[in-house]
Write a protein that holds these residues in place. Structure first.
Motif, PDB file in Angstrom:
ATOM      1  N   ALA A 128       3.313   4.108   6.298  1.00  0.00           N
ATOM      2  CA  ALA A 128       2.745   5.029   5.685  1.00  0.00           C
ATOM      3  C   ALA A 128       1.859   5.175   6.169  1.00  0.00           C
ATOM      4  N   GLY A 129       1.432   5.485   7.220  1.00  0.00           N
ATOM      5  CA  GLY A 129       0.153   5.009   7.684  1.00  0.00           C
ATOM      6  C   GLY A 129      -0.731   5.857   7.869  1.00  0.00           C
ATOM      7  N   ALA A 130       0.068   7.546   7.787  1.00  0.00           N
ATOM      8  CA  ALA A 130      -1.172   8.667   7.493  1.00  0.00           C
ATOM      9  C   ALA A 130      -1.631   8.583   6.523  1.00  0.00           C
ATOM     10  N   LEU A 131      -0.896   8.563   5.175  1.00  0.00           N
ATOM     11  CA  LEU A 131      -1.550   8.628   4.090  1.00  0.00           C
ATOM     12  C   LEU A 131      -1.959   6.402   3.943  1.00  0.00           C
ATOM     13  N   LEU A 132      -1.986   6.167   3.970  1.00  0.00           N
ATOM     14  CA  LEU A 132      -3.816   5.158   4.416  1.00  0.00           C
ATOM     15  C   LEU A 132      -4.545   4.988   5.761  1.00  0.00           C
ATOM     16  N   GLY A 133      -4.395   5.266   6.427  1.00  0.00           N
ATOM     17  CA  GLY A 133      -4.966   5.841   7.350  1.00  0.00           C
ATOM     18  C   GLY A 133      -6.719   7.032   6.585  1.00  0.00           C
ATOM     19  N   LYS A 134      -5.708   7.580   5.428  1.00  0.00           N
ATOM     20  CA  LYS A 134      -6.606   8.493   5.173  1.00  0.00           C
ATOM     21  C   LYS A 134      -7.950   8.362   4.220  1.00  0.00           C
TER      22      LYS A 134
ATOM     23  N   ALA B  58       0.504  13.447   7.568  1.00  0.00           N
ATOM     24  CA  ALA B  58       0.856  12.732   9.178  1.00  0.00           C
ATOM     25  C   ALA B  58       1.469  14.797   9.817  1.00  0.00           C
ATOM     26  N   ARG B  59       2.293  15.641   8.726  1.00  0.00           N
ATOM     27  CA  ARG B  59       2.046  17.050   9.340  1.00  0.00           C
ATOM     28  C   ARG B  59       0.885  17.861   9.773  1.00  0.00           C
ATOM     29  N   THR B  60       0.314  17.662   8.557  1.00  0.00           N
ATOM     30  CA  THR B  60      -1.093  18.782   8.495  1.00  0.00           C
ATOM     31  C   THR B  60      -2.100  18.218   8.732  1.00  0.00           C
ATOM     32  N   GLU B  61      -2.192  17.263   8.631  1.00  0.00           N
ATOM     33  CA  GLU B  61      -3.121  16.753   9.391  1.00  0.00           C
ATOM     34  C   GLU B  61      -3.858  15.769  10.629  1.00  0.00           C
TER      35      GLU B  61
END
Lengths: 176, 280
Positions: A128-134, B58-61
């Motif tokens: 969940a790299g994008a979620l946690l990076g955010k 991931a897709r939107t940002e």
């Protein structure tokens, strides 16, 4: 079970109160380190040197983020496999490390140290790299810059989601 | 002879890396949604929800799906009526990888030597498999393979008496013992037969099939169904924290083999399952 909000540094009674299976959200300063940074920290401790941050009550996140794109602090920043840090973790727990975030089970020596000195192990969702990076709102490199993605970093996180996977009493979500 | 510029292969590969690093495929999204609806563990449901939100962010940002943006694995099926022009094919493949991983801010995860471990600085070299096939086209397939899933992959030179039960046991044990490390729910590539080196390649290539598309050989397809059911009753669950969603799909690829041998390879892939395919 309600989600528990945590703000590091963690106090001993808070650490002892967290039971395996409890969902948490972490807000505040945590430290990012992987294999190479752990090797250097433990070497420094063995040489009697101080670490670049105060271990007491601290949480270490096992992560090597991607660099951020335009306007991003980091890109993706999910957990790496914790087992690779098992050889180093007891030395840090003994000196006050209160929390670790990663993915996957820990070995018996780590769990023994957690029980003895009071530390908790959180699992974050692998991939969940994008979620946690955010959730990472700022970062700076504290030491070992030459290690690139493996450098020791200070991260500020907001509402970082994780679950207590192994508690300070040795209770665990992993089947062994 | 049909002339194809290595630059067009480079551009196609760059696009594959960009798309697969940020956009989870429709089949993968669908499989995660179905898994979330059928998962019985609360922790498991929560993780599957996070993975769906992750794909959305991931897709939107334009953040990579995962921080381990992988080692670049490229399969090229080169038509024998194709003449490649404009330079060196391997250099073009590596140039696409270097450009994509640096320009798109992906993680550089390759070291030049396994023991002294100095980073190459641009995620090259790619792993490149080239095969000559009939025709006048080039088929390019790409996979970004993360370290966690690759580390838990296994190969066994079983012998014929182990049979189907031995194969099932080896695959299930590989997944059960790997727990959270390869980031379940998994896509499981199984190579069966061939020899020591081709069984691993068959397992990797099986991963490149569209998610959940059954094998053409009915015996392999039946084994896929049996393995998927067996893996999803291990209780490993999302991120190894318990539940019924351990694998999203099992892909089996079999090859003829020696009378004395029953090679099996299990190549694990995480739920991000980053892959792409282009026909030039």
């Amino acid at each position: 079970m309600p989600t528990q909000l945590l703000q590091p540094p963690l106090k001993a009674d808070v650490v002892r109160s967290l039971a395996a299976g409890t969902e948490v959200r972490i807000t505040g300063v945590i430290y990012a380190a992987r294999d190479a940074a752990h090797a250097r920290m433990v070497k420094a401790l063995e040489a009697g040197e101080a670490l670049p941050f105060d271990l007491r009550g601290a949480i270490i996140y096992y992560v090597g983020p991607t660099p951020g794109g335009p306007g991003q602090v980091v890109g993706a920043a999910g957990p790496t496999t914790s087992g690779r840090m098992d050889a180093y973790a007891p030395a840090l727990i003994e000196r006050g490390l209160a929390g670790m975030i990663g993915k996957g089970d820990r070995d018996a020596a780590v769990v023994e140290a957690m029980k003895k000195y009071g530390a908790v192990y959180f699992a974050a969702t692998g991939g969940a790299g994008a979620l946690l990076g955010k959730c990472i709102t700022s970062q700076r490199i504290l030491a070992y810059e030459d290690l690139g993605t493996e450098a020791l970093r200070e991260l500020t996180v907001e509402d970082f989601p994780a679950v207590v996977a192994i508690d300070a009493g040795g209770g665990s979500l992993y089947r062994r | 002879m049909r002339k194809i510029s290595v630059r067009s292969i480079e551009d196609a590969l760059f696009d594959c890396i960009r798309q697969s690093s940020f956009d989870l495929g429709p089949r993968e999204l669908d499989a995660l949604r179905r898994a979330r609806d059928s998962e019985t563990s609360d922790t498991g449901k929560n993780i599957l929800d996070q993975l769906l939100r992750n794909a959305d962010i991931a897709r939107t940002e334009r953040r990579p799906l995962c921080q381990d943006t992988g080692l670049a694995v490229v399969f090229l099926d080169l038509g024998q009526e194709v003449a490649l022009v404009d330079g060196d094919l391997t250099a073009a493949v590596n140039s696409a990888v270097a450009r994509a991983y640096t320009e798109l801010h992906l993680r550089l995860s390759v070291v030049a030597h396994p023991l002294d471990r100095r980073n190459t600085g641009d995620n090259t070299p790619a792993i490149l498999h080239v095969r000559i096939v009939p025709g006048d086209r080039v088929r390019l397939r790409f996979a970004a393979k993360g370290g966690g899933a690759e580390n838990m992959s296994r190969l066994a030179m079983l012998t014929p008496s182990a049979g189907r039960a031995g194969v099932v046991d080896f695959v299930v044990r590989t997944v059960r013992e790997s727990l959270a490390n390869p980031c379940p729910p998994l896509v499981v590539g199984v190579g069966l037969g061939g020899n020591f080196e081709t069984v691993a390649l068959a397992a990797k290539e099986a991963l490149l099939r569209p998610l959940g598309e059954p094998a053409l050989d009915e015996r392999d397809a039946a084994l896929e169904r049996e393995l998927l059911a067996a893996l999803n009753s291990t209780g490993v669950g999302p991120m190894g924290l318990g539940g019924r969603t351990t694998a999203l799909a099992v892909h089996v690829a079999s090859r003829p083999c020696h009378i004395a041998a029953l090679p099996v390879a299990v190549n694990l892939d995480c739920h991000s399952h980053r892959h792409g395919e282009v026909l030039i």
